[in-house]
Every structure is written in structure tokens, then in C-alpha cells.
Write a protein that holds these residues in place. Sequence first.
Motif, short mmCIF file in Angstrom:
data_model
loop_
_atom_site.label_atom_id
_atom_site.label_comp_id
_atom_site.label_asym_id
_atom_site.label_seq_id
_atom_site.Cartn_x
_atom_site.Cartn_y
_atom_site.Cartn_z
N GLY A 1 0.82 -1.22 0.00
CA GLY A 1 0.00 0.00 0.00
C GLY A 1 0.85 1.26 0.00
N LEU A 2 1.92 1.25 0.80
CA LEU A 2 2.80 2.41 0.84
C LEU A 2 3.51 2.59 -0.49
CD1 LEU A 2 3.94 4.76 2.48
CD2 LEU A 2 5.73 3.21 3.30
N ALA A 3 3.92 1.51 -1.12
CA ALA A 3 4.59 1.61 -2.43
C ALA A 3 3.66 2.29 -3.44
CB ALA A 3 5.00 0.22 -2.92
N ASP A 4 2.39 1.93 -3.42
CA ASP A 4 1.43 2.58 -4.34
C ASP A 4 1.33 4.07 -4.05
OD1 ASP A 4 0.86 0.11 -5.51
OD2 ASP A 4 -1.00 -0.19 -4.37
N ARG A 5 1.26 4.45 -2.78
CA ARG A 5 1.15 5.86 -2.40
C ARG A 5 2.42 6.63 -2.76
NH1 ARG A 5 0.46 5.32 3.34
NH2 ARG A 5 0.72 7.57 3.35
N VAL A 6 3.57 6.00 -2.58
CA VAL A 6 4.84 6.65 -2.93
C VAL A 6 4.87 6.93 -4.43
CG1 VAL A 6 7.34 6.24 -3.10
CG2 VAL A 6 6.14 5.72 -0.97
#
Length: 160
Positions: free
Chosen positions: A133-138
Motif C-alpha cells: 500500500g505504501l509503495a502505491d502511495r509513494v
Amino acid sequence: MNARDRDVEGRARSARPRDGLGRPLAYGAAGVERQPEGVVRSGAETVREAQRLLDAGMPFHAHEVFEDAWKSGPEGEAPLWRGLAQLAVGLTHAARGNAVGGARLLRRGADGLAGCGDAYGIDVAGVVGWARGLADRVEAGEEIDPAGEAPRLGGPADPA
């Protein structure tokens, strides 16, 4: 040209101080104390120390704790510690503004952890979901606060 700082084995080791995200500062600047290298901890001690550093917004330092466990722990646990180290480095890069490197390492760490079972109270599936999820947001361009984004290794119900 200045000679590079070396340790007793002759390996390059910068003596420059570093900030909380591991970025080198000018010689003489006030920095964050570096993690000692080669510390052998139990798995539980590793998780506690890494969580403390993650919560403090110091994922670069947490990565060093995971790396020590990866190098000194049982061979069968290496994928767990390597994956967690990659996640911590991914969070570091994301917080530094390196979206490509941050997302790549977050996904690589998540993929490496996906085959690991829960150990030392770590909610592996929860951490994998957090990383993806964080990778997508980054990649979407969100600014990342490392302390605010620190994963809960033990899951939401684990206060450690």
C-alpha cells in the motif's frame, strides 16, 4: 583528495555524522548516533529495537538492526530479516523523496516476506500489506513522513 575513512579491516566507513534518515552531514555537524554494527540480538530483541527506531522516524537505522539479524541469525530466518531490512530501506528512500527506489524496495521486501510465516510476533501478512500500500502511495507522489508511516511489526493489537 582526502583518504576515505576505513575500519580496522580496511573497509570504507564514513565517519561523517548522519541525520535520522541516514543521509551524511558535514564533518563536525550534530548528527544522530549511528547504530553499532554486528550486534547479535535475539529475534525478539531485534523486533523491539527496530520498532523503536521505526517509531522514531529512523528507518535507516532500523534497517541496520535487521541487517545484523540477517547476517548473524539462523540461515532459515534470513529471508525474514532481509525482507524487513529491504522494507526499512524502502521507507528510507520514500521519506528522502526517492519514489522510484522507495517503491521498488518496498515491493521487493514485501515479495521476500510473502513466503515467510509469522515469527517473533511479527504480523507478516499485515506488514506485507502495509508495504504494498505504501509503495502505491509513494508512486502516486505522496510525501512520506517516516515516523507517521512506521509499520506495526506486531500488528495493530501489539503495543511493542
